[in-house]
Design an enzyme around this catalytic site. Structure first.
Site, PDB file in Angstrom:
ATOM      1  N   GLY A  15      -8.307   2.934  -9.072  1.00 17.73           N
ATOM      2  CA  GLY A  15      -9.363   3.926  -8.914  1.00 17.73           C
ATOM      3  C   GLY A  15      -8.846   5.133  -8.144  1.00 17.73           C
ATOM      4  N   MET A  17      -8.850   7.983  -4.857  1.00 20.23           N
ATOM      5  CA  MET A  17      -8.919   7.857  -3.404  1.00 20.23           C
ATOM      6  C   MET A  17     -10.386   7.697  -2.997  1.00 20.23           C
ATOM      7  SD  MET A  17      -6.078  10.589  -1.992  1.00 20.23           S
ATOM      8  CE  MET A  17      -6.345  10.222  -0.256  1.00 20.23           C
ATOM      9  N   ASP A  91      -0.183  -3.328  -1.552  1.00 23.03           N
ATOM     10  CA  ASP A  91      -1.064  -2.174  -1.363  1.00 23.03           C
ATOM     11  C   ASP A  91      -0.332  -0.904  -1.796  1.00 23.03           C
ATOM     12  OD1 ASP A  91      -3.473  -0.978  -0.582  1.00 23.03           O
ATOM     13  OD2 ASP A  91      -2.724  -0.551   1.432  1.00 23.03           O
ATOM     14  N   GLU A  92      -1.054   0.112  -2.207  1.00 22.89           N
ATOM     15  CA  GLU A  92      -0.474   1.403  -2.603  1.00 22.89           C
ATOM     16  C   GLU A  92       0.593   1.235  -3.675  1.00 22.89           C
ATOM     17  OE1 GLU A  92      -1.564   4.259  -1.102  1.00 22.89           O
ATOM     18  OE2 GLU A  92      -2.340   3.675   0.856  1.00 22.89           O
ATOM     19  N   ASN A  94       0.990   2.407  -6.471  1.00 23.40           N
ATOM     20  CA  ASN A  94       1.414   3.597  -7.215  1.00 23.40           C
ATOM     21  C   ASN A  94       2.667   4.247  -6.642  1.00 23.40           C
ATOM     22  OD1 ASN A  94      -1.125   4.092  -5.403  1.00 23.40           O
ATOM     23  ND2 ASN A  94       0.065   5.980  -5.262  1.00 23.40           N
ATOM     24  N   CYS A 189     -16.219  17.802 -12.077  1.00 19.76           N
ATOM     25  CA  CYS A 189     -15.964  18.603 -10.879  1.00 19.76           C
ATOM     26  C   CYS A 189     -14.481  18.639 -10.494  1.00 19.76           C
ATOM     27  CB  CYS A 189     -16.790  18.083  -9.709  1.00 19.76           C
ATOM     28  SG  CYS A 189     -18.573  18.158  -9.997  1.00 19.76           S
TER      29      CYS A 189
HETATM   30 ZN   LIG Z   1     -18.999  15.789  -9.699  1.00 19.51          ZN
END
Ligand SMILES: [Zn+2]
Length: 195
Positions: A15, A17, A91-92, A94, A189
């Site tokens: 997902g 941040m 963890d992390e 990526n 956005c």
């Molecule tokens: Zn938005």
């Protein structure tokens, strides 16, 4: 959620941040610990936000972790650190290169439960290697959502801001000396400058 099985498997928590990936990882580790399962936690050595030997979520919960250098042989480092633990958390994810997939496959083949958290997209909105490859290799996948800071809809992307402005598509991943920040944003956005 999981079948009763003696074979290993891979779980991925991905997902944007602020979607609670590390918090979810820690929740699963706590449940394993309550069941008296031995747990090992790894994280890449480039991330020292919460000190060198813990992983932490933004709400301050922490867990002991062994640092792994993602530039070196990750399989060898993991095997050196392991002592027969049944559950391995990373963890992390990526921040590891393609070797992460080899590592996770190897640990699962050995009968371990492997849980990896990591960003699935870069600030540009593109797939963040090697998480897409790991999603394909995994038995279980969860995509968590944050809340868009602009409109309040579910957020799937990470907005990078440099000096308060949306980052340019060609900006390097690490900009020395610039004031940068990140926000969770939805598809509508999320902005990447391309001019
Ligand atoms: Zn938005």
């Amino acid at each position: 959620m999981h079948a009763i099985t003696r074979s290993g498997w891979i779980e991925v928590i991905s997902g944007s941040m602020f979607s609670g990936k590390t918090e979810e990882l820690i929740r699963r580790l706590r449940r394993a610990e309550i069941a008296d399962q031995e747990v090992a936690v790894f994280k890449p050595s480039i991330d020292d936000r919460y000190g060198e030997t813990t992983i932490g979520s933004h709400d301050g919960r922490q867990w002991e972790a062994t640092l792994i250098d993602p530039e070196a042989d990750v399989l060898e480092q993991a095997q050196t650190a392991l002592n027969g633990e049944e559950v391995v958390a990373i963890d992390e994810g990526n921040f590891f290169e393609g070797d992460l997939v080899t590592l996770c496959e190897s640990l699962a083949d050995d009968g371990r439960r492997v849980i990896v958290s990591g960003l699935d997209r870069t600030f540009r909105g593109e797939p963040f290697d090697p998480i897409p490859q790991l999603l394909a290799a995994a038995e279980y996948v969860d995509k968590l959502h944050a809340i868009c800071t602009v409109c309040g809809e579910p957020a799937t992307r990470t907005q990078r801001l440099i000096e308060g402005e949306p980052a340019h598509v060609d900006d390097p991943t690490i900009l020395v000396g610039a004031e940068e920040s990140y926000e969770a944003r939805c598809r509508q956005c999320h902005t990447v400058r391309r001019d």
